[in-house]
Enzyme design. Sequence first.
Site, PDB file in Angstrom:
ATOM      1  N   GLY A   1       0.833  -1.143  -0.082  1.00 11.64           N
ATOM      2  CA  GLY A   1      -0.033   0.040   0.114  1.00 11.64           C
ATOM      3  C   GLY A   1       0.802   1.100  -0.063  1.00 11.64           C
TER       4      GLY A   1
ATOM      5  N   GLY B   1      -0.312   5.211  -0.951  1.00 14.71           N
ATOM      6  CA  GLY B   1      -1.422   5.964  -0.251  1.00 14.71           C
ATOM      7  C   GLY B   1      -0.886   7.059   0.502  1.00 14.71           C
ATOM      8  N   GLN B   2      -1.406   7.780   1.411  1.00 21.48           N
ATOM      9  CA  GLN B   2      -0.949   8.927   1.909  1.00 21.48           C
ATOM     10  C   GLN B   2       0.233   8.653   3.011  1.00 21.48           C
ATOM     11  OE1 GLN B   2      -3.452  10.522   5.104  1.00 21.48           O
ATOM     12  NE2 GLN B   2      -2.680  12.758   4.929  1.00 21.48           N
TER      13      GLN B   2
ATOM     14  N   ASP C   1       1.878  -1.482  -4.717  1.00 21.37           N
ATOM     15  CA  ASP C   1       0.693  -0.852  -4.673  1.00 21.37           C
ATOM     16  C   ASP C   1      -0.077  -1.756  -5.862  1.00 21.37           C
ATOM     17  OD1 ASP C   1      -0.613   1.545  -2.896  1.00 21.37           O
ATOM     18  OD2 ASP C   1      -1.495   1.414  -5.196  1.00 21.37           O
TER      19      ASP C   1
ATOM     20  N   ARG D   1      -1.683  -0.209  -7.983  1.00 19.19           N
ATOM     21  CA  ARG D   1      -1.455   0.580  -9.312  1.00 19.19           C
ATOM     22  C   ARG D   1      -0.271   1.069  -9.508  1.00 19.19           C
ATOM     23  NH1 ARG D   1      -3.449   3.910  -5.352  1.00 19.19           N
ATOM     24  NH2 ARG D   1      -2.526   6.041  -5.042  1.00 19.19           N
TER      25      ARG D   1
ATOM     26  N   TYR E   1     -14.510   1.152   9.628  1.00 18.26           N
ATOM     27  CA  TYR E   1     -13.143   1.311   9.974  1.00 18.26           C
ATOM     28  C   TYR E   1     -12.750   1.103  11.072  1.00 18.26           C
ATOM     29  CZ  TYR E   1      -8.687   4.267   9.637  1.00 18.26           C
ATOM     30  OH  TYR E   1      -7.373   4.730   9.927  1.00 18.26           O
TER      31      TYR E   1
ATOM     32  N   LYS F   1      -9.990  -1.795  12.879  1.00 20.61           N
ATOM     33  CA  LYS F   1      -8.769  -1.434  13.475  1.00 20.61           C
ATOM     34  C   LYS F   1      -8.681  -2.225  14.783  1.00 20.61           C
ATOM     35  CE  LYS F   1      -6.834   1.366  10.679  1.00 20.61           C
ATOM     36  NZ  LYS F   1      -5.640   0.862   9.719  1.00 20.61           N
TER      37      LYS F   1
END
Length: 318
Positions: free
Chosen positions: A8, A11-12, A34, A36, A140, A144
Amino acid sequence: MKRILIVGAGGQIGSELTTYLRKTYGGANVVATDMRECPALGEDGPFEILNACDAEAVASAVSRHKIDAIFNLVALLSAVGEQNPQKAWAINMGALNNALEVARQYNCALFTPSSIGAFGPTSPKDKTPQDTIMQPTTIYGVCKVTGELLSNYYYTRFGVDTRSVRFPGLISNVTLPGGGTTDYAVEIYYEAIKSGKFTCPIPENVYMDMMYMPDALRACVELMEADPSKLVHRNSFNVTAMSFTPETIYAEIKKRMPDFTMDYNVDPVKKAISESWPNSIDDTCAREEWGWKPEWDLSSMTDDMLEHIRRKFASENK
């Protein structure tokens, strides 16, 4: 850590963590992946397309690159997750379950960020303790909490070196956020420079914990390098740097930009989520067990954010 796999990475957090880890451990030793193409992540180290929900693909990457530490950063964030809870569960938990199993099979350490979203309306609102009731009201947050429990299980049952922090809202001048409730605290800086005005989707008096991205990146590495014998907790440590309302951050920007204005168009979903989270959290355990200490506060972050965004816009408009 010697050989690191980031799942990942686009991402941010991942896009900046990749650069940070490569500067620390060497570009060739940090494999970014990732779903993409991310051309920038292949400039100073290896990059591969990887579906984190494909366990065989994750295992192959770990084996081929002789990985000893995995950073699993895959997640649909809070506001986006509420639009499709089934998809959020499948992605968030599928990626984590695969990362845990591969870490067990190949004897890797594993970092997976948790969040203040793991808390809920029944958690203490002020100075929320490390160990307290956790009954989140978003998918979410459910993911978690489940992830924390599952990671602790893999540590106690199989000896997997799992470690995690509960990140507050993260503010970055590099990467735009991707659908979180705390996104407004990034967007407000961009709009201040771009248009001189901002419409806030969060109620004016809601406090939420925040952290500047440089502190977040440092926290990841410091925890993963911490002496395991000193870790009473593992999954997951409260960490924070500042807590503020939309009015507080608006006032801080206005000190530097007197003509800046803000109004409100409250998003009901984000309102419900933000009001269910703590006003502030207690990160004493992180400070005592591995020496956590933030370096950025709201004032210094605001100076740095505005400076970097001005430079970015100036460069784009050349």
